[in-house]
Each structure stands twice: as structure tokens, then as C-alpha cells.
Design a protein around this motif. Structure first.
Motif, PDB file in Angstrom:
ATOM      1  N   GLY A  77     -38.086  -8.000 -32.948  1.00  0.00           N
ATOM      2  CA  GLY A  77     -36.956  -7.952 -32.004  1.00  0.00           C
ATOM      3  C   GLY A  77     -37.264  -7.028 -30.834  1.00  0.00           C
ATOM      4  O   GLY A  77     -37.049  -7.401 -29.663  1.00  0.00           O
ATOM      5  N   LYS A  78     -37.733  -5.846 -31.113  1.00  0.00           N
ATOM      6  CA  LYS A  78     -38.063  -4.880 -30.060  1.00  0.00           C
ATOM      7  C   LYS A  78     -39.251  -5.371 -29.219  1.00  0.00           C
ATOM      8  O   LYS A  78     -39.297  -5.156 -28.017  1.00  0.00           O
ATOM      9  N   ARG A 102     -40.046  -8.426 -28.484  1.00  0.00           N
ATOM     10  CA  ARG A 102     -39.588  -9.439 -27.534  1.00  0.00           C
ATOM     11  C   ARG A 102     -38.688  -8.807 -26.478  1.00  0.00           C
ATOM     12  O   ARG A 102     -38.742  -9.174 -25.302  1.00  0.00           O
ATOM     13  N   GLU A 103     -37.843  -7.868 -26.909  1.00  0.00           N
ATOM     14  CA  GLU A 103     -36.897  -7.249 -25.979  1.00  0.00           C
ATOM     15  C   GLU A 103     -37.642  -6.536 -24.856  1.00  0.00           C
ATOM     16  O   GLU A 103     -37.236  -6.607 -23.686  1.00  0.00           O
ATOM     17  N   TYR A 104     -38.749  -5.863 -25.203  1.00  0.00           N
ATOM     18  CA  TYR A 104     -39.472  -5.088 -24.186  1.00  0.00           C
ATOM     19  C   TYR A 104     -40.655  -5.860 -23.605  1.00  0.00           C
ATOM     20  O   TYR A 104     -41.417  -5.319 -22.817  1.00  0.00           O
ATOM     21  N   ALA A 105     -40.792  -7.132 -23.993  1.00  0.00           N
ATOM     22  CA  ALA A 105     -41.904  -7.980 -23.526  1.00  0.00           C
ATOM     23  C   ALA A 105     -43.240  -7.302 -23.787  1.00  0.00           C
ATOM     24  O   ALA A 105     -44.140  -7.277 -22.941  1.00  0.00           O
ATOM     25  N   SER A 138     -43.959   1.452 -33.826  1.00  0.00           N
ATOM     26  CA  SER A 138     -42.603   1.692 -33.342  1.00  0.00           C
ATOM     27  C   SER A 138     -42.586   2.806 -32.296  1.00  0.00           C
ATOM     28  O   SER A 138     -41.817   2.755 -31.332  1.00  0.00           O
ATOM     29  N   LEU A 148     -43.465   1.464 -28.944  1.00  0.00           N
ATOM     30  CA  LEU A 148     -42.350   0.768 -28.302  1.00  0.00           C
ATOM     31  C   LEU A 148     -41.274   1.748 -27.860  1.00  0.00           C
ATOM     32  O   LEU A 148     -40.674   1.607 -26.789  1.00  0.00           O
ATOM     33  N   LYS A 149     -41.031   2.745 -28.697  1.00  0.00           N
ATOM     34  CA  LYS A 149     -39.965   3.704 -28.433  1.00  0.00           C
ATOM     35  C   LYS A 149     -40.276   4.533 -27.189  1.00  0.00           C
ATOM     36  O   LYS A 149     -39.397   4.819 -26.370  1.00  0.00           O
TER      37      LYS A 149
END
Length: 677
Positions: free
Chosen positions: A542-543, A545-548, A577, A580-581
Motif C-alpha cells: 500500500g505504501k 503504491r501510495e508513494y510511487a 519501511s 518509505l517513511k
């Protein structure tokens, strides 16, 4: 101290006494004390010039013997020699040089009708001439002590003849037929003093013969006084018989000769008996010495065998070399340790062949740095022993079969009793078990240190993460009890719920960390990195895809790893993670994951293009508990600490490189046995 040395030390005192006697005689002339100048009325007395020379002789000898003024002694000796020579010249040339009564008139000589009043007796002049010459020989720039000693013996002989003349009443003995007679007092004084003076060079001439410790000297000391006494006694008796006309001359001469022969044979017999007794003692002593030597050799052999047995039975290697480093002793312990027989190395090899060259060269470089001067590799083992020190260090010995083992080696120098360098001895102890114990101890200390750090972190968690919420919760409950308005109560209750949620979250994090520390029985298995990645990617899809986000994976160099699957999943989840974070706001996240093997050790790399971390500012805190470096509301500072704890519990290590605004690369290094081959 020997009697000879004791008398020699008293010679300056004897010289002072001689000078004092001379001064007494000089004063007696001025005071006309005839009793001191002529003890025997019918015999020659002491002349004034003779008394002066006697005083000068004492001063001269004192200056020489006490090293007070050798130059003064030389001058006085020359003066004494010159005076005696001039006096003798008057007798031989029948002239008067005006020396005899230059200072004091000889009233005694004139009263006796002496043709040469005041003149030094000829025999006395000869004595002073001999003395002056001998002292000049002793004190010359190039001394001739032997000749000086012979001249002193001449004085002793002349005065002895004179004394015998007085004893036997033979004037020719103390006047030498053609010279004026010597005073008996001067003859006695000079006889004693000349004998004492020869002790200054006691090893020379007749004195050296008489006082030596060899058998010839002992025999000479034994015979000389006996022969002298016997001849004096026989001569005195013969003279008395002749004067009393008791026997005819021919018979007397024959009897005198026979007496000398009998006494001589007795003395020879006595000397031979003494020599035989000495020889018997010598033979007995040599026999006892031979027995003692044989017993000593047996004892030494026994001690050598005992020592060899001890050395051979010792669980150590003992290698002795000569001064050139060539092995000359190779103990049984060395044979057992190194695998060589003594015959293979003794006289053929040097101890360097049992060492690893790289270790010796490294030690030479270390010693060069410590001493500030170059140290060659072949001097490593001998440099300190040659300075009287013991070289003690740990080394790896190289066996004959090529295997190695650690030893504690002590090298010291071998010296003879007189300090001569003979070689070196090296004593080595196998410390394999000690090295293993040290490693185990180090591992335990490392674990203990890790546990201590963990305890400090747990104390921080309890004091900060758990204690603060509990205090806050207690305060809210008190406010809730005292609050009367329902709206305020609901608001306080909501705050209580939020605090409880935070408290539960902190407790869960703490429990997770505690589980890592306590869970030492993790199952180690072959884990597919691709499977772990796919599982983690699904959890974070999910993350992503959300952040491409773009994720690049390469497990070609090492697709599988022997490790704990659950811990490996935790590593992937936390590091992915985090990428991404802490993404950069100006660009899509890019994450690269790669595996590989570096010098036999497997590793994983996680690289991103995110915000990065200022390592100069936060480098020591990155893996700390509750440490955050960005203003992200989801940051708790637990993930990296948990990853580090999990990895280190199984021997792995995690490190990072990072640049602010450029990104971060985490590297995980595993133990060599984690690689799947």
C-alpha cells in the motif's frame, strides 16, 4: 694479612726511627755524649758525618716509602752517594778534601791519635755508597728494582761480616784489612734496616727466594738460619780453641772441616727427611684430590642425568643454541611439540625455522617503532637477551607437518662463570588451551558488555517510556475524580484512553525487545531472500503504491542465507519501511536491495534516496533505543534498535553510510558459516 705485608706497611715508621737515631747521634756530638757515640771504648765509634748521613738516610727512605716526596728522596740519595764517594776517594787517593771536620771537630779521634780524625770509616762509606746507588735505582724514571735489591743485599752481607768480626774479635772482618773499622752500632743498625728495606720489593733477589711459598723457598728458609748458626757456632768455638792454644793448627783445621762436614750432613739429612715428609703429604693429598675429583665427576654425572630427566619429562620445549644461533640442545618436550627428532636439528638448524616469517617480520617492525631504530628480523629473539634481559612473548610455533600452535616463549642468554657469552636458551610452553580459554573469556566479556548495555536501555525504557505515562495516568485519574462537569470528565476519560494506548504500545515494544534477548534458541535454516522480500513487499504494498516507490532487487550472488527466518523478515520490514517513511519530499522513493559475499562473509545492502542522516551529529545514536532524527509523527526510535539487537544476538553486524538529502545505505554482515555454498 701476612707478616711480610705487615712489616712492609711499617717500613715508613722504621725509616722515621732511623732518622731519629741519626739525629740523636748528631745531637750527642754537639753535647759531647760519648757514651752514645762509643758504646765500646776499644772499638770504633760513630763519626759526626756518619751520624748526619744516617739521619739523611732515614728522611730519604721515609720520603720514598710513604710517597710523600720521591723527588726529595732522589736528591738526598744523590747527596748521600756523593758524600760517601768523596770520603772513599780520600782513603784511596790519600788526600784530605776537608770533609771530615767540616762542621764538628773530632775530639775523640784526635785524643786517640787518629791520622784522619772525623773521617767516615771506609766500610761505613761503602755501605752509604751502596744505599745511595740502590735508592737511585729504585726511584729512577725507568726503575731498576732488581739491581737496587742486590745492592741492599750487599749492605746486609757487609754488615753481617762486620758483626761476625766483632763477635769473633777478628778486626779484618770489620775493617776489610785496608779501611777504617765500622762502628758496631752502625753495623747493627744497617744490618737490621737493610733486611727490612728489602721487603719493599719482597719478590726480588734473595728476599724473594726466602719468603716465597714454593718448596725451594720453604727449604731455603729452613736451612739458611741453621747453616748460619752452625757455621757461627763452629767458627766461634774454633777461634776460641785456637786462641787458647788447646790443639795444634793442623788438627784444628781438620777438626773444623770435619765439624762443618758433620753439621752439613745433618742439615742435608734433615732437609731430605723434611722433603720426604712433604712428598708423602703431597702424594696423599693428590690421592685424596683424585678421589674427590672422581666422586665429584660421579655426582656431576648423576646431577646431569637427573637434570636431563627433568628437562626431558617437562611439558615444555627447551632449545639451547650456541652463540651463532645453531641448535645444540633439543629436549624431548621440543621433539614432542614440534615433531622433529633431536638428530634432525642439533648442529644443523636454527630455531627460526620453527617460526612463521610473517610474525617475526611484524615483531621486528614493532620493536623498530618502540626503540626508534631499525631492528632486523634475525635480531628479534636475541636483542633483549644480549642486554641481560629476558625476551618473553607469544608466538605460533610451526610443526614439522606444517601445522601451527600458540606458545609462550622465554629466551635468555647463557653465560659462563666469568660472564662470557656462550649462547641462548628458549623455553616454550604450549598455550593452546590458554588461548582457547582466552577466546571463550573474551566472548563472555563481549556478551556481558552487551547485556550491560541492554540493561541500561531497559532501565531507560522503564524510567522514560513506562514511568512517565503511569505518572500522567495517575494525575488524570485524580483530575477525573475531582471534576464535576460531565463534559470535562469525558474529555479527561478520552485522555486516559490515549495514555493507556501509548502505554500498551511501549509495553509491546519492550516485550518485543525482551523476546529478542531471551530467545537464544532461534531456528537457523536456509532462508530464501526472494521469499522474504516478497513477503515484506506484500506487507508494504500500500505504501509502495501510495508513494510511487521503486524497489530494485538483486540476490544473484547469494540467493539463500543460513539464518533465523523471523529475524531476517524483521530486518527487511524495518529497513524497507524506514526507506518509505523517511523518503525525500522532492522525489519518489528508490530502494535497492542486494546480496553478496565479501572475502567469504555474506552481506546484504539496503540503499535508499531518502532524507539521509547527519552522521557527524547523530552517528553514535542511530541504533539507540527511542532515538529519532526526523520530525516524523510515526517515528518511535525502536525499529533500528530492534534490528541491531536481533542481528547481534546471532553474531551478525549492521552498519550504515549516509549523506543528508542524498540517502542512506545499511550494510548487514553475517558470519562466514551463514553463506550457502
Amino acid at each position: 694479612m701476612s707478616t711480610t705485608s705487615l712489616i712492609k706497611n711499617r717500613l715508613p715508621l722504621a725509616a722515621q726511627i732511623l732518622a731519629f737515631l741519626g739525629l740523636v747521634f748528631v745531637v750527642s756530638w754537639f753535647l759531647d755524649i760519648r757514651a752514645l757515640l762509643q758504646l765500646f771504648p776499644d772499638l770504633p765509634g760513630i763519626k759526626f758525618n756518619s751520624a748526619v748521613l744516617l739521619a739523611l738516610t732515614g728522611i730519604c727512605c721515609w720520603s720514598w716509602l710513604s710517597d710523600k716526596a720521591v723527588a726529595v728522596a732522589r736528591i738526598l740519595a744523590a747527596l748521600i752517594l756523593a758524600t760517601a764517594s768523596l770520603s772513599l776517594a780520600q782513603d784511596f787517593l790519600q788526600v784530605n778534601l776537608g770533609l771530615d771536620e767540616l762542621i764538628v771537630e773530632d775530639g775523640i779521634g784526635r785524643a786517640e791519635g787518629s791520622p784522619t780524625p772525623g773521617r767516615i770509616p771506609g766500610m761505613t762509606a761503602i755501605i752509604y755508597l751502596l744505599f745511595g746507588s740502590s735508592l737511585l735505582l729504585f726511584t729512577a724514571s725507568r726503575p731498576r728494582p732488581f739491581l737496587g735489591q742486590i745492592l741492599l743485599h750487599g749492605i746486609s752481607l757487609l754488615t753481617f761480616i762486620a758483626l761476625m768480626g766483632y763477635l769473633m774479635k777478628v778486626p779484618d772482618f770489620y775493617t776489610l784489612s785496608f779501611l777504617t773499622g765500622i762502628s758496631p752500632s752502625i753495623a747493627l743498625i744497617w744490618f737490621v734496616f737493610s733486611l727490612l728495606l728489602t721487603l719493599q720489593h719482597a719478590h726480588l733477589g734473595v728476599t724473594g727466594l726466602l719468603i716465597g711459598d714454593k718448596k725451594g723457598s720453604i727449604l731455603a728458609r729452613r736451612l739458611t738460619p741453621r747453616i748460619i748458626l752452625a757455621l757461627v757456632a763452629i767458627s766461634f768455638a774454633w777461634m776460641q780453641v785456637q786462641r787458647l792454644d788447646l790443639i795444634q793448627v793442623d788438627f784444628g783445621i781438620a777438626l773444623f772441616a770435619l765439624s762443618i762436614l758433620v753439621v752439613g750432613l745433618f742439615l742435608v739429612w734433615d732437609a731430605a727427611a723434611w722433603l720426604n715428609r712433604s712428598d708423602e703429604k703431597r702424594v696423599k693429598a693428590e690421592h685424596e684430590l683424585l678421589l674427590a675429583k672422581q666422586n665429584l665427576e660421579k655426582m656431576v654425572e648423576i646431577r646431569n642425568q637427573e637434570l636431563k630427566g627433568i628437562l626431558d619429562s617437562a611439558a615444555v620445549s627447551i632449545i639451547a643454541t650456541d652463540k651463532n644461533g645453531l641448535i645444540r640442545h633439543f629436549s624431548k618436550g621440543a621433539e614432542r611439540m614440534l615433531g622433529y627428532a633431536a638428530d634432525e636439528v642439533v648442529g644443523k638448524a636454527k630455531p627460526e625455522q620453527f617460526h612463521l616469517p610473517i610474525e617475526v617480520q611484524a615483531k621486528a617492525a614493532q620493536m623498530s617503532r618502540e626503540l626508534g631504530r631499525p631492528v632486523q628480523w634475525h635480531d628479534v629473539f636475541t636483542l633483549y637477551p644480549l642486554q641481560g634481559k629476558v625476551h618473553s612473548d607469544e608466538w605460533n610455533y610451526l610443526r614439522k607437518d606444517g601445522s601451527t600452535f600458540p606458545v609462550q616463549l622465554n629466551v635468555s642468554q647463557i653465560r659462563s662463570d666469568n660472564g662470557k657469552h656462550l649462547g641462548f636458551i628458549g623455553i616454550a610452553t604450549d598455550i593452546t588451551q590458554l588461548s582457547s580459554s582466552r577466546k571463550e573469556l573474551k566472548d563472555l566479556l563481549d556478551k556481558l558488555e552487551s547485556k550491560n548495555k541492554q540493561l541500561l536501555n531497559f532501565a531507560h525504557i522503564i524510567s522514560h517510556n513506562l514511568r512517565s505515562p503511569v505518572i500522567t495516568l495517575d494525575a488524570l485519574v485524580k483530575f477525573y475524580k475531582t471534576e464535576e462537569e460531565e463534559g470535562q470528565k469525558e474529555e479527561l476519560f478520552g485522555l486516559v484512553e490515549q495514555v493507556i494506548k501509548n502505554l500498551l504500545s511501549s509495553m509491546e515494544e519492550t516485550i518485543d525487545i525482551l523476546k529478542v534477548q531471551e530467545d537464544t534458541d532461534q531456528k537457523i535454516e536456509a532462508v530464501s531472500l526472494a521469499e522474504v522480500y516478497e513477503k515484506t513487499k506484500t506487507a508494504l504494498i500500500g505504501k509502495i503504491r501510495e508513494y510511487a516507490a521503486e524497489v530494485q532487487v538483486d540476490f544473484g550472488d547469494m540467493p539463500t542465507l543460513h539464518f533465523s527466518k523471523s529475524y531476517l523478515e524483521s530486518v527487511f520490514l524495518n529497513l524497507m519501511s524506514n526507506a518509505l517513511k523517511y523518503r525525500h519530499p522532492d522525489r519518489p522513493p528508490l530502494l535497492s536491495i542486494r546480496s553478496g559475499i565479501d572475502q567469504g562473509n555474506p552481506f546484504l545492502l539496503f540503499s535508499d534516496n531518502g532524507l539521509g542522516i547527519d552522521l557527524k551529529k547523530h552517528g553514535g545514536k542511530v541504533f539507540g533505543m527511542n532515538k529519532t532524527f526526523h520530525k516524523n509523527p510515526d517515528s518511535k526510535g525502536v525499529g533500528l534498535y530492534l534490528v541491531k539487537t536481533q542481528l547481534e544476538s546471532l553474531g551478525a553486524r549492521i552498519s550504515l553510510e549516509s549523506q543528508v538529502d542524498e540517502g542512506t545505505t545499511f550494510r548487514v554482515d553475517f558470519l562466514a558459516d551463514a553463506a550457502v555454498r
